[in-house]
Write an enzyme that holds these catalytic residues in place. Structure first.
Site, PDB file in Angstrom:
ATOM      1  N   SER A  77       0.844  -1.203   0.000  1.00 16.80           N
ATOM      2  CA  SER A  77       0.000   0.000   0.000  1.00 16.80           C
ATOM      3  C   SER A  77       0.874   1.246   0.000  1.00 16.80           C
ATOM      4  O   SER A  77       2.070   1.167   0.271  1.00 16.80           O
ATOM      5  CB  SER A  77      -0.890  -0.002   1.246  1.00 16.80           C
ATOM      6  OG  SER A  77      -1.620  -1.218   1.302  1.00 16.80           O
ATOM      7  N   GLU A 121      -0.141  -5.438   5.746  1.00 11.87           N
ATOM      8  CA  GLU A 121       1.153  -5.461   5.055  1.00 11.87           C
ATOM      9  C   GLU A 121       2.108  -6.437   5.730  1.00 11.87           C
ATOM     10  O   GLU A 121       2.795  -7.214   5.075  1.00 11.87           O
ATOM     11  CB  GLU A 121       1.777  -4.059   5.042  1.00 11.87           C
ATOM     12  CG  GLU A 121       1.079  -3.082   4.136  1.00 11.87           C
ATOM     13  CD  GLU A 121       1.639  -1.678   4.255  1.00 11.87           C
ATOM     14  OE1 GLU A 121       2.221  -1.358   5.311  1.00 11.87           O
ATOM     15  OE2 GLU A 121       1.504  -0.917   3.290  1.00 11.87           O
ATOM     16  N   GLY A 168       6.173  -0.725  -0.161  1.00 12.39           N
ATOM     17  CA  GLY A 168       7.025   0.431   0.088  1.00 12.39           C
ATOM     18  C   GLY A 168       7.486   0.453   1.533  1.00 12.39           C
ATOM     19  O   GLY A 168       7.282  -0.504   2.278  1.00 12.39           O
ATOM     20  N   LYS A 198      14.127   7.570   1.721  1.00 11.07           N
ATOM     21  CA  LYS A 198      13.861   6.589   2.779  1.00 11.07           C
ATOM     22  C   LYS A 198      15.137   5.916   3.265  1.00 11.07           C
ATOM     23  O   LYS A 198      15.109   5.100   4.185  1.00 11.07           O
ATOM     24  CB  LYS A 198      12.891   5.515   2.291  1.00 11.07           C
ATOM     25  CG  LYS A 198      11.623   5.899   1.508  1.00 11.07           C
ATOM     26  CD  LYS A 198      10.910   7.102   1.915  1.00 11.07           C
ATOM     27  CE  LYS A 198       9.565   7.348   1.233  1.00 11.07           C
ATOM     28  NZ  LYS A 198       8.661   6.272   1.035  1.00 11.07           N
ATOM     29  N   GLY A 210       0.982   5.057   5.817  1.00 10.01           N
ATOM     30  CA  GLY A 210      -0.336   5.069   5.182  1.00 10.01           C
ATOM     31  C   GLY A 210      -1.389   4.315   5.979  1.00 10.01           C
ATOM     32  O   GLY A 210      -2.514   4.127   5.528  1.00 10.01           O
TER      33      GLY A 210
HETATM   34  O1  DER Z   1       1.989   2.880   4.965  1.00 12.02           O
HETATM   35  C1  DER Z   1       2.742   2.050   4.508  1.00 12.02           C
HETATM   36  O2  DER Z   1       3.131   1.067   5.149  1.00 12.02           O
HETATM   37  C2  DER Z   1       3.338   2.305   3.144  1.00 12.02           C
HETATM   38  O3  DER Z   1       3.728   1.093   2.540  1.00 12.02           O
HETATM   39  C3  DER Z   1       4.559   3.175   3.369  1.00 12.02           C
HETATM   40  O4  DER Z   1       5.432   2.444   4.171  1.00 12.02           O
HETATM   41  C4  DER Z   1       5.215   3.588   2.072  1.00 12.02           C
HETATM   42  O5  DER Z   1       4.372   4.509   1.454  1.00 12.02           O
HETATM   43  P1  DER Z   1       4.936   5.407   0.240  1.00 12.02           P
HETATM   44  O6  DER Z   1       5.312   4.416  -0.833  1.00 12.02           O
HETATM   45  O7  DER Z   1       3.763   6.244  -0.156  1.00 12.02           O
HETATM   46  O8  DER Z   1       6.101   6.186   0.773  1.00 12.02           O
END
Ligand code: DER
Length: 232
Positions: A29, A107, A86, A125, A101
């Site tokens: 997500s 996840e 992500g 990151k 998110g």
């Molecule tokens: O909320 C989550 O776990 C998303 O995977 C976050 O870790 C990464 O979100 P982004 O790709 O919008 O930075």
């Protein structure tokens, strides 16, 4: 912009290197997963690949359906080949902070049952230690009726501060896809993350943490110049 291009480059590398025919894929997500799903859909169509996808949120489910990919679930496929997702921050030992998110629980479940967990992220990151760049704290999913005592136990034992994540476009707190609240724990020192993660999970009322320790098998970083660097 540069970060969007970096996300796209990382997404392409992950899909090229890890997606092949007859796979069960976990779809993460957030925003970086969007170019992943777009590239996946392109390859499925061009190469007539047979893949099925397990979402990690309502958002991921919509993304799978909008891209005409096949949905499945853990009842039918309790073990996945590859999960792609992500991260909010990655440290030098590939420990992750996730949950920016608000989707951390599903996840972590999907990543946990995948043979290979692939993370895609842009250069922002990429940290040495957790907390260097990500300043919003570690997301912790909690059962709503317990969020106050959980906050007290958390800050008494581990310091820092924790706040209930409030919604931006809805009155009241953010409610996760699982019907729970999220605390964002702003830690104030470097911890032994594996021990702290386990201890936080034991606090009554905690559902899941956004600390993904010893889970990522490979991380693809999209760099400022559009190149990709992979760390294992
Ligand atoms: O909320 C989550 O776990 C998303 O995977 C976050 O870790 C990464 O979100 P982004 O790709 O919008 O930075």
């Amino acid at each position: 912009g540069m970060a969007e291009e970096a996300k796209r480059a990382a997404a392409w590398a992950a899909v090229e290197n890890h997606v092949k025919n007859n796979q069960v894929l976990g779809i993460g997500s957030g925003s970086t997963i969007v170019p992943v799903v777009h590239r996946l859909a392109e390859r499925v169509k061009q190469e007539n690949l047979n893949v099925v996808c397990i979402p990690t949120s309502f958002q991921a489910r919509q993304l799978i359906l909008q891209n005409d990919l096949s949905l499945t679930d853990l009842d039918r496929h309790p073990e996945l080949d590859v999960a792609i997702d992500g991260a909010d921050e990655v440290d030098s030992d590939l420990r992750l902070i996730k949950g920016g998110g608000g989707c951390l629980t599903q996840e972590k479940i999907v990543a946990g049952y995948a043979k290979c967990f692939v993370v895609v992220a842009d250069y922002r990151k990429n940290s040495k230690n957790l907390g260097e760049q990500w300043k919003k704290g570690i997301p912790i999913e909690v059962i709503p009726m317990a969020y106050v005592p959980v906050t007290r136990a958390l800050t008494r034992r581990f310091g820092g501060g924790a706040e209930l994540r409030m919604a931006a476009r809805k009155a009241g707190p953010v409610v996760t896809d699982n019907g729970n609240f999220i605390l964002d724990w702003k830690f104030d020192k470097i911890h032994k993350w594996n021990e702290v993660n386990t201890a936080i999970k034991m606090i009554p009322g905690v559902v899941e943490t956004g600390l993904f320790i010893n889970m990522a098998d490979v991380v693809y970083f999209g760099m400022e110049d559009g190149s990709v660097c992979a760390r294992q």
